[in-house]
Design an enzyme around this catalytic site. Structure first.
Site, PDB file in Angstrom:
ATOM      1  N   CYS A   1     -41.479 -52.452 -57.193  1.00  0.00           N
ATOM      2  CA  CYS A   1     -41.131 -51.791 -58.445  1.00  0.00           C
ATOM      3  C   CYS A   1     -41.451 -52.678 -59.758  1.00  0.00           C
ATOM      4  CB  CYS A   1     -39.693 -51.280 -58.498  1.00  0.00           C
ATOM      5  SG  CYS A   1     -38.338 -52.629 -58.488  1.00  0.00           S
TER       6      CYS A   1
ATOM      7  N   PHE B   1     -33.102 -53.991 -47.763  1.00  0.00           N
ATOM      8  CA  PHE B   1     -32.732 -53.766 -49.430  1.00  0.00           C
ATOM      9  C   PHE B   1     -32.186 -52.507 -49.308  1.00  0.00           C
ATOM     10  CE2 PHE B   1     -36.331 -57.022 -49.437  1.00  0.00           C
ATOM     11  CZ  PHE B   1     -35.394 -58.157 -49.744  1.00  0.00           C
TER      12      PHE B   1
ATOM     13  N   ARG C   1     -38.920 -41.708 -50.201  1.00  0.00           N
ATOM     14  CA  ARG C   1     -37.848 -41.480 -49.138  1.00  0.00           C
ATOM     15  C   ARG C   1     -38.409 -39.992 -48.513  1.00  0.00           C
ATOM     16  NH1 ARG C   1     -34.129 -43.440 -53.425  1.00  0.00           N
ATOM     17  NH2 ARG C   1     -33.942 -41.245 -54.188  1.00  0.00           N
TER      18      ARG C   1
ATOM     19  N   ASP D   1     -37.886 -52.290 -49.459  1.00  0.00           N
ATOM     20  CA  ASP D   1     -37.941 -51.757 -50.695  1.00  0.00           C
ATOM     21  C   ASP D   1     -37.213 -52.791 -51.631  1.00  0.00           C
ATOM     22  OD1 ASP D   1     -37.947 -50.148 -52.849  1.00  0.00           O
ATOM     23  OD2 ASP D   1     -36.264 -49.025 -52.321  1.00  0.00           O
TER      24      ASP D   1
ATOM     25  N   ASP E   1     -28.152 -55.096 -46.284  1.00  0.00           N
ATOM     26  CA  ASP E   1     -28.268 -55.060 -47.603  1.00  0.00           C
ATOM     27  C   ASP E   1     -27.191 -56.482 -47.970  1.00  0.00           C
ATOM     28  OD1 ASP E   1     -29.176 -53.604 -50.258  1.00  0.00           O
ATOM     29  OD2 ASP E   1     -27.172 -54.866 -50.734  1.00  0.00           O
TER      30      ASP E   1
END
Length: 397
Positions: A341, A227, A211, A301, A249
């Site tokens: 991730c 997201f 970030r 992300d 989102d």
């Protein structure tokens, strides 16, 4: 009688290298009748003592090592490990003026199956293995010794516990329930965290460094934050001087929190500056592409696409699809900040997926910066699996 596991011949090599896992196929004999989570001694085929570990009868990872030294796994053991973890993070905490950070990163901090995040005066714990669950009361006692004034809340409501023969569980372990969302600060930005109902333990602390680095790419730019969850990247984009930010989102509740976070930092939340868009990102990207809408910066992300090796091929297709669409809606010379991730996907594979996506998008990509999980999410040299978050800054032409 000492309860112990004896390994098959030649199966001690990973433990000698201090990797903390013992798989079921490595075990030749179980001596005694250990309970799920109970501490057992590990011996080699020729009788050498190797480690103390937590026994897990339901998992393919049949034992997770607590210590490679002959010692009691008691309150003092956990106090030592927790204190070491706090000390390891002190420089990072001071530098970023953090009131939210990861205190315990499981195996990487020598405490397998345990994740603990600190949010101001709350510690939020996840006990993800049989051994962690078995030692829960002892761990809470150790946390209270290390942090006498702290509140402790459990968020062990994750699917991985099923593999350990455990049910999801949440609730207060010590202190007081939060009456409101907990406010943390990182790098001068305030963030509201719902530790009771939010994702994971409430927030994605692991993306803090990414970030921060994103700010250098957003000044005077139009940014699409995909997201977005509670708006972390969007907040940094606003601080970095972005002209306009669209936070997209599928969760309306997360978007409402994102707007509150923007207001908490006194950012302009008018639609000219910040938009909070409830949308399926896959559909939204296609709509923008078909409409010819373009952005200077796209932040991608997504949640974890691969929970197991069986899901990896499908995850590759998903990552390729969203990155291809992101490239198609970027202005020439625009920036794609993209992350994965999924621990099962290594950095090399992720880079290849982005390269393949560029070919399908008929765009040319240059990788200009690489990212990983924040510094309070260390990777122990004996446990490379601790590296799971990877990302790239790409210029797209």
């Amino acid at each position: 009688m000492t309860i112990s596991l004896t390994l098959a011949k030649g199966r001690e090599k990973s433990l000698i290298r201090r990797h903390p896992w013992v798989f079921s196929r490595a075990i030749e004999q179980i001596n005694g009748t250990p309970e799920a989570g109970q501490t057992v001694d590990i011996y080699s085929h020729d009788g050498r003592w190797l480690a103390k570990a937590a026994y897990s009868p339901h998992s393919q990872i049949r034992a997770r090592v607590w210590s490679f030294e002959k010692r009691e796994i008691d309150t003092n053991f956990f106090v030592e490990r927790i204190s070491q973890a706090q000390l390891l993070r002190e420089e990072v905490i001071q530098q970023g003026k953090l009131t939210g950070y990861r205190l315990i990163a499981a195996e990487s901090d020598g405490l397998p199956g345990i994740t603990i995040d600190r949010y101001d005066n709350y510690l939020v714990c996840q006990f993800l293995s049989a051994g962690a669950d078995y030692q829960k009361t002892v761990i809470v006692d150790a946390l209270r010794k290390c942090f006498p004034a702290i509140n402790i809340y459990e968020r062990s409501d994750v699917a991985i516990r099923k593999k350990e023969g455990l049910k999801p569980t949440t609730g207060l372990l010590h202190g007081n329930m939060p009456s409101d969302p907990v406010i943390i600060e990182e790098n001068g930005i305030k963030i509201s965290v719902d530790i009771v109902n939010g994702h994971k333990t409430g927030f994605y602390l692991d993306q803090r460094d990414s970030r921060y680095h994103a700010m250098k790419y957003v000044k005077d730019k139009e940014v699409l934050n995909c997201f977005s969850y509670t708006g972390g990247f969007g907040l940094y984009a606003a601080k970095g001087g972005a002209q306009r930010i669209i936070n997209a989102d599928v969760s309306q509740h997360a978007l409402e929190t994102a707007k509150l976070n923007a207001e908490l930092n006194q950012f302009d939340t008018s639609k000219k500056r910040m938009v909070f868009l409830n949308a399926d990102v896959f559909k939204l990207l296609r709509e923008y592409r078909d409409q010819g809408t373009q952005f200077d910066v796209v932040i991608m992300d997504p949640p974890k696409f691969a929970e197991s090796k069986a899901q990896l091929n499908g995850a590759c297709r998903g990552y390729k699809d969203i990155n291809m669409l992101a490239m198609q809606i970027l202005k020439p010379g625009g920036t794609l900040l993209t992350y994965s991730c999924s621990g099962l996907m290594d950095q090399t594979l992720f880079q290849k997926i982005i390269a393949d996506a560029a070919l399908d998008a008929k765009r040319h990509v240059k990788f200009i910066e690489r990212f990983g999980q924040a510094a309070d999410h260390p990777v122990d040299s004996t446990y490379p699996e601790g590296f799971y978050l990877k990302g790239f800054a790409c210029k797209v032409f």
